[in-house]
Design a protein around this motif. Structure first.
Motif, mmCIF file in Angstrom:
data_model
loop_
_atom_site.group_PDB
_atom_site.id
_atom_site.type_symbol
_atom_site.label_atom_id
_atom_site.label_comp_id
_atom_site.label_asym_id
_atom_site.label_seq_id
_atom_site.Cartn_x
_atom_site.Cartn_y
_atom_site.Cartn_z
ATOM 1 N N LEU A 144 111.598 46.978 29.561
ATOM 2 C CA LEU A 144 112.501 47.817 30.349
ATOM 3 C C LEU A 144 112.742 47.233 31.733
ATOM 4 O O LEU A 144 113.858 47.321 32.267
ATOM 5 C CB LEU A 144 111.921 49.234 30.460
ATOM 6 N N ASN A 145 111.721 46.617 32.327
ATOM 7 C CA ASN A 145 111.931 45.940 33.604
ATOM 8 C C ASN A 145 112.909 44.772 33.456
ATOM 9 O O ASN A 145 113.717 44.504 34.343
ATOM 10 C CB ASN A 145 110.602 45.432 34.166
ATOM 11 N N GLU A 146 112.829 44.080 32.326
ATOM 12 C CA GLU A 146 113.786 43.006 32.046
ATOM 13 C C GLU A 146 115.191 43.578 31.917
ATOM 14 O O GLU A 146 116.168 42.991 32.403
ATOM 15 C CB GLU A 146 113.391 42.285 30.756
ATOM 16 N N ALA A 147 115.298 44.740 31.261
ATOM 17 C CA ALA A 147 116.604 45.385 31.109
ATOM 18 C C ALA A 147 117.195 45.745 32.470
ATOM 19 O O ALA A 147 118.401 45.585 32.709
ATOM 20 C CB ALA A 147 116.477 46.631 30.241
ATOM 21 N N VAL A 148 116.351 46.212 33.375
ATOM 22 C CA VAL A 148 116.803 46.537 34.737
ATOM 23 C C VAL A 148 117.236 45.264 35.468
ATOM 24 O O VAL A 148 118.285 45.228 36.106
ATOM 25 C CB VAL A 148 115.684 47.253 35.521
ATOM 26 N N ALA A 149 116.445 44.218 35.341
ATOM 27 C CA ALA A 149 116.714 42.970 36.059
ATOM 28 C C ALA A 149 118.006 42.311 35.610
ATOM 29 O O ALA A 149 118.736 41.735 36.426
ATOM 30 C CB ALA A 149 115.539 42.004 35.883
ATOM 31 N N ASN A 150 118.307 42.393 34.316
ATOM 32 C CA ASN A 150 119.521 41.711 33.835
ATOM 33 C C ASN A 150 120.735 42.625 33.732
ATOM 34 O O ASN A 150 121.785 42.235 33.215
ATOM 35 C CB ASN A 150 119.255 41.017 32.489
ATOM 36 N N GLY A 151 120.602 43.851 34.213
ATOM 37 C CA GLY A 151 121.750 44.759 34.276
ATOM 38 C C GLY A 151 121.997 45.581 33.035
ATOM 39 O O GLY A 151 122.999 46.298 32.966
ATOM 40 N N GLU A 152 121.087 45.535 32.060
ATOM 41 C CA GLU A 152 121.265 46.366 30.866
ATOM 42 C C GLU A 152 120.974 47.833 31.158
ATOM 43 O O GLU A 152 121.499 48.725 30.497
ATOM 44 C CB GLU A 152 120.333 45.909 29.742
#
Length: 257
Positions: A144-152
């Motif tokens: 989920l942090n990756e999703a936040v970082a890449n704009g998802e």
């Protein structure tokens, strides 16, 4: 009691756990005894105690060998273009796939997380078990942090934590109810359909750039089924468990800021 790392003791440990898994699947956890396991393996109970302090050690080890965390990174390596949203869903679908293929995993999962069981295991097994459980939560958090970082996904650290809890709590409750087989069928809808609907509603409470839809869910489910049909037992070994334990010693979960 430390897990073996040399080749021959590790092979023996795998043989013992394979036999224990068969016994549990045939007669259940309550009737499972050390003396019977020794007879099945063709060794003395003293040999068993060289690897496991008691029944609880075996239950924890069987769960750790079968846990979905053994497979997650391997799957992602095969599908490097996965979105962060797909990575978030992956442990859920993996868990259902393991349960579909294992008569004992759901029982082991429920029993192993019971305080009365894992606290009776040896110190090393307890430490390894804690780290693996937290690694499961960490997977959702990092995805989920990756999703936040890449704009998802647009979410605060608190919202990420809440969504992780919502997903894990849903999974735990779903497995407990569906696998108990105590509830009359008329009270339950199809598990696959129920899983998708509840997850899509849960995730829809947060600001995803592309909300979860049936096509995304179906495609990921097909990918996981294909993977498990080929690789289901390939990582269910002491070697894989030890390798992941070594990785977790060097890894810390990113909680966000």
């Amino acid at each position: 009691m430390r897990c073996p790392t040399e080749v021959l003791p590790t092979l023996r440990c795998n043989q013992i756990l394979d036999a224990a898994e068969i016994l549990i699947e045939s007669q259940g956890i309550v009737s499972f005894k050390f003396s019977q396991l020794a007879k099945e393996v063709g060794c003395s109970t003293g040999t068993l105690y060289k690897f496991f302090e008691g029944k609880e050690d075996i239950l924890v080890c069987l769960f750790l060998r079968a846990a979905t965390s053994n497979q997650l990174s391997v799957f992602v390596e095969q599908y490097p273009k996965m979105t962060a949203q797909q990575k978030t869903l992956l442990p859920i679908l993996f868990t259902f796939e393991v349960i579909a293929r294992s008569k004992s995993f759901s029982t082991l999962r429920s029993v192993s997380v019971n305080t009365m069981v894992w606290q009776l295991a040896s110190a090393e097994k307890v430490d390894r078990f804690r780290k693996r459980i937290n690694a499961f939560w960490c997977w959702f958090t990092e995805s989920l942090n990756e999703a936040v970082a890449n704009g998802e996904l647009e979410a605060t650290p608190l919202q990420v934590k809440e969504l992780v809890q919502g997903i894990v709590f849903y999974l735990t409750g779903s497995l407990t109810q569906f696998e108990s087989q105590l509830i009359a069928p008329e009270y339950l809808s199809n598990r696959r359909e129920t899983c998708y609907r509840h997850l899509s509603r849960l995730m829809a409470q947060y600001r995803w750039k592309a909300p979860l839809n049936q096509q995304v869910y179906d495609e990921l489910e097909a990918m996981t089924q294909e993977y498990f049909s080929k690789h289901y037992r390939s990582k269910m070994t002491c070697e894989s468990c030890n390798a992941l334990a070594n990785k977790l010693e060097l890894k810390s979960c990113t909680q966000g800021s």
